[in-house]
Structure formats: structure tokens, C-alpha cells
Design a protein around this motif. Structure first.
Motif, PDB file in Angstrom:
ATOM      1  N   PRO A 159       0.799  -1.234   0.000  1.00  0.00           N
ATOM      2  CA  PRO A 159       0.000   0.000   0.000  1.00  0.00           C
ATOM      3  C   PRO A 159       0.827   1.276   0.000  1.00  0.00           C
ATOM      4  O   PRO A 159       0.318   2.348  -0.335  1.00  0.00           O
ATOM      5  CB  PRO A 159      -0.836  -0.120   1.279  1.00  0.00           C
ATOM      6  N   ASP A 160       2.110   1.169   0.367  1.00  0.00           N
ATOM      7  CA  ASP A 160       2.959   2.371   0.397  1.00  0.00           C
ATOM      8  C   ASP A 160       3.436   2.762  -1.005  1.00  0.00           C
ATOM      9  O   ASP A 160       3.830   3.907  -1.225  1.00  0.00           O
ATOM     10  CB  ASP A 160       4.166   2.140   1.307  1.00  0.00           C
ATOM     11  N   LEU A 197      10.311   3.249  -7.826  1.00  0.00           N
ATOM     12  CA  LEU A 197       9.121   3.075  -7.002  1.00  0.00           C
ATOM     13  C   LEU A 197       8.805   4.390  -6.292  1.00  0.00           C
ATOM     14  O   LEU A 197       9.627   4.900  -5.521  1.00  0.00           O
ATOM     15  CB  LEU A 197       9.334   1.973  -5.957  1.00  0.00           C
ATOM     16  N   VAL A 198       7.634   4.930  -6.569  1.00  0.00           N
ATOM     17  CA  VAL A 198       7.201   6.173  -5.947  1.00  0.00           C
ATOM     18  C   VAL A 198       6.339   5.815  -4.741  1.00  0.00           C
ATOM     19  O   VAL A 198       5.351   5.082  -4.876  1.00  0.00           O
ATOM     20  CB  VAL A 198       6.409   7.046  -6.935  1.00  0.00           C
ATOM     21  N   THR A 199       6.724   6.301  -3.572  1.00  0.00           N
ATOM     22  CA  THR A 199       6.063   5.889  -2.327  1.00  0.00           C
ATOM     23  C   THR A 199       5.323   7.051  -1.659  1.00  0.00           C
ATOM     24  O   THR A 199       5.612   8.223  -1.924  1.00  0.00           O
ATOM     25  CB  THR A 199       7.088   5.318  -1.335  1.00  0.00           C
ATOM     26  N   ARG A 229      13.660   3.686  -4.601  1.00  0.00           N
ATOM     27  CA  ARG A 229      12.428   4.219  -4.012  1.00  0.00           C
ATOM     28  C   ARG A 229      12.584   5.721  -3.780  1.00  0.00           C
ATOM     29  O   ARG A 229      13.638   6.184  -3.346  1.00  0.00           O
ATOM     30  CB  ARG A 229      12.117   3.520  -2.674  1.00  0.00           C
ATOM     31  N   ILE A 230      11.519   6.457  -4.082  1.00  0.00           N
ATOM     32  CA  ILE A 230      11.536   7.898  -3.872  1.00  0.00           C
ATOM     33  C   ILE A 230      10.141   8.343  -3.434  1.00  0.00           C
ATOM     34  O   ILE A 230       9.146   7.933  -4.040  1.00  0.00           O
ATOM     35  CB  ILE A 230      11.992   8.638  -5.153  1.00  0.00           C
ATOM     36  N   PRO A 231      10.028   9.139  -2.381  1.00  0.00           N
ATOM     37  CA  PRO A 231       8.714   9.645  -1.968  1.00  0.00           C
ATOM     38  C   PRO A 231       8.120  10.548  -3.048  1.00  0.00           C
ATOM     39  O   PRO A 231       8.860  11.253  -3.760  1.00  0.00           O
ATOM     40  CB  PRO A 231       9.019  10.433  -0.690  1.00  0.00           C
ATOM     41  N   LEU A 232       6.808  10.547  -3.165  1.00  0.00           N
ATOM     42  CA  LEU A 232       6.133  11.336  -4.194  1.00  0.00           C
ATOM     43  C   LEU A 232       6.488  12.815  -4.092  1.00  0.00           C
ATOM     44  O   LEU A 232       6.773  13.467  -5.097  1.00  0.00           O
ATOM     45  CB  LEU A 232       4.615  11.146  -4.085  1.00  0.00           C
ATOM     46  N   ALA A 233       6.486  13.353  -2.875  1.00  0.00           N
ATOM     47  CA  ALA A 233       6.794  14.775  -2.688  1.00  0.00           C
ATOM     48  C   ALA A 233       8.210  15.100  -3.154  1.00  0.00           C
ATOM     49  O   ALA A 233       8.462  16.146  -3.767  1.00  0.00           O
ATOM     50  CB  ALA A 233       6.624  15.170  -1.221  1.00  0.00           C
TER      51      ALA A 233
END
Length: 287
Positions: free
Chosen positions: A16-17, A43-45, A68-72
Motif C-alpha cells: 500500500p505504500d 518506485l514512488v512511495t 524508491r523515492i517519496p512522491l513529494a
């Protein structure tokens, strides 16, 4: 490869992340695109819990790199200078996009709206100014190889400015991109790198060209900063400008840029009574 990507997308869908996934293939063994791996997965988290996590593995004889990289952070990076991220977003396949956010970002990058172009012009001009001035200093001190290296960097910034002005995103291979778009800038690159003149003469030639051509673009490239200064009647302190969210990417270059804008009479320097007991007057800036 397609079946493998579908398998991986199904696995990430159970997490879900993970908001979105971009798969970038490397069919022509171009290491600059995927860092030498057969497949790169971005992967956008939602969260920052595993921000910038890196994972290398092999599946079905395919060498895979997972980032992995956060959306913001992805959204902020696309506004900045991450040419690799832009290339992955444009050339990769979106295999998972729960909320359509990645497709929105891709469309924004493709459209290259005026606000994004203006921001990137400001970034490139700041880099250009730093490299250009350092090259002049090194030349005066007879540090010729350092002067050469810095003016080459400045020339690359000039090329990216031209590309952005034409409405395109600068690619990693900028000289291939600029060769037919602006033969004049490409010719300067050839003169700098292949001419039979001395290193000093080559650097002097490009410095002169930069002085006349790029410095004349200062007002155009500094549009976002000038708009902020013009946006209120009272002058801005350097600290206030450093804290402005639209200028976050150029915080370190603001003092140099403000000084140059003052010398070119594009902005005004105002001395006001300081709130600090240690200082008599504080310098502030206004349009």
C-alpha cells in the motif's frame, strides 16, 4: 521482459505504500540511462520510511536496480535539476499508477509549462554565473586548467539555457542535443575543446562570448526572482529571500546573484535600520 514487469507490478500492487512504478529498460546497453542494469524500477512511495532505498537483484536472468523515492521528493526533483529522473519518467513505462499522479507528472514534464521553464532558467543561470566568474578568477591567477574546467561547465549551462528557451528539457547528452539547435554555441564548444590555440586563448575566447551573450540574458533568466522582489513594496532581506520556497534551489547562489543584479542596475540595494543591536544598517533588496 514484459511478463517480468507485469509480475513485479503485481507484487508492488500488494504494497500500500507504493503509489506508482516506472520501469526503464536498457535494450541497447546504455549504462548512463539505467546505471548499467537491464531494468531500472523507480518506485514512488507515499511515506519517507524507506526514502531513497536502493536494491539490486537478479530475476529470470535480468539484472534489476530498484530505487524508491517519496512522491513529494519526486515532484520537487522534477522542478530542480534531476535530468536522470526526467529521462526515466519520459522514457520509462508506467506499470503501476494507483492515483494517476505519475501520469500527471509526465504530462507536466512533456508540456514544459512556462512556470517550470522559468524556474529551470534561473537554476541554470545561477550555475553559469558561478562557473563563469570562477573561470575568470582562475585565469587571472594563471590557473589555466581550472579556468578551462570552469568555463566548460559554464558553456554547458549556456547550452542548457538555450535548450530551455527553445521549450525542451536538456538531456544528459547536451552537446548532441544542442549541435543542430544552436550551431553557434556548439562551435564555441568545439573551439574550446579541439582548437590548436593555447588553453589560455581558448578560455579567453569563450569568456568573451559568455560576457556578451549570456550575461545579456540575466534579466530574462532571473524572472522568478525579479517577480518576487517586485511583489511587495518593502525591500526584502537576504534571509527572507533564502526562506522563500520558490528560491529553495538557489539558496547558496543568492548572495552572488543579488550582488550581480545590483551591479547591473536590475535591482536596487537599500540600507535600512537593523533590528540587531550588533549592526547599524542592514542591506535589503527591491526592484
Amino acid at each position: 521482459m514484459q511478463s517480468l514487469k507485469e509480475q513485479l507490478a503485481a507484487l508492488y500492487r500488494a504494497d500500500p505504500d507504493v503509489v506508482s512504478v516506472v520501469a526503464v529498460e536498457n535494450p541497447n546497453q546504455l549504462p548512463s540511462l539505467t546505471d548499467g542494469f537491464d531494468l531500472l524500477l523507480l518506485l514512488v512511495t507515499r511515506s519517507r520510511e524507506r526514502a531513497n532505498h536502493l536494491h539490486h537483484y537478479i530475476k529470470e536472468q535480468v539484472h534489476i536496480q530498484e530505487k524508491r523515492i517519496p512522491l513529494a521528493e519526486l515532484e520537487a526533483s522534477l522542478l530542480g535539476d534531476s535530468r536522470s529522473l526526467i529521462q526515466w519518467l519520459l522514457k520509462g513505462e508506467i506499470v503501476l499508477d494507483r492515483e494517476g499522479r505519475l501520469e500527471e507528472l509526465r504530462n507536466k514534464v512533456l508540456e514544459f509549462p512556462a512556470e517550470l521553464r522559468e524556474h529551470k532558467l534561473l537554476l541554470e543561470f545561477c550555475r553559469f554565473l558561478r562557473m563563469y566568474l570562477q573561470s575568470k578568477e582562475y585565469l587571472l591567477a594563471e590557473h589555466l586548467l581550472d579556468a578551462y574546467n570552469n568555463i566548460l561547465e559554464a558553456l554547458q549551462c549556456w547550452a542548457r539555457i538555450v535548450i530551455i528557451e527553445e521549450g525542451h528539457h536538456p538531456e544528459i547528452a547536451v552537446w548532441r542535443q544542442i549541435r543542430y539547435m544552436n550551431p553557434g554555441v556548439y562551435k564555441l564548444y568545439e573551439e574550446l575543446t579541439t582548437s590548436k590555440e593555447t588553453v589560455k586563448q581558448r578560455v579567453q575566447l569563450v569568456l568573451l562570448a559568455c560576457e556578451f551573450s549570456v550575461m545579456s540574458k540575466m534579466e530574462r533568466c532571473c524572472g522568478p526572482l525579479l517577480a518576487i522582489l517586485e511583489g511587495r513594496e518593502e525591500p526584502w532581506s537576504a534571509a527572507e529571500l533564502r526562506q522563500h520556497p520558490a528560491l529553495a534551489d538557489i539558496q547558496g547562489e543568492l548572495p552572488l546573484l543579488l550582488g550581480k543584479l545590483v551591479k547591473k542596475s536590475l535591482i536596487r540595494e537599500v540600507a535600512v535600520a537593523s533590528e540587531s543591536e550588533l549592526l547599524d544598517l542592514e542591506l535589503r533588496y527591491t526592484k
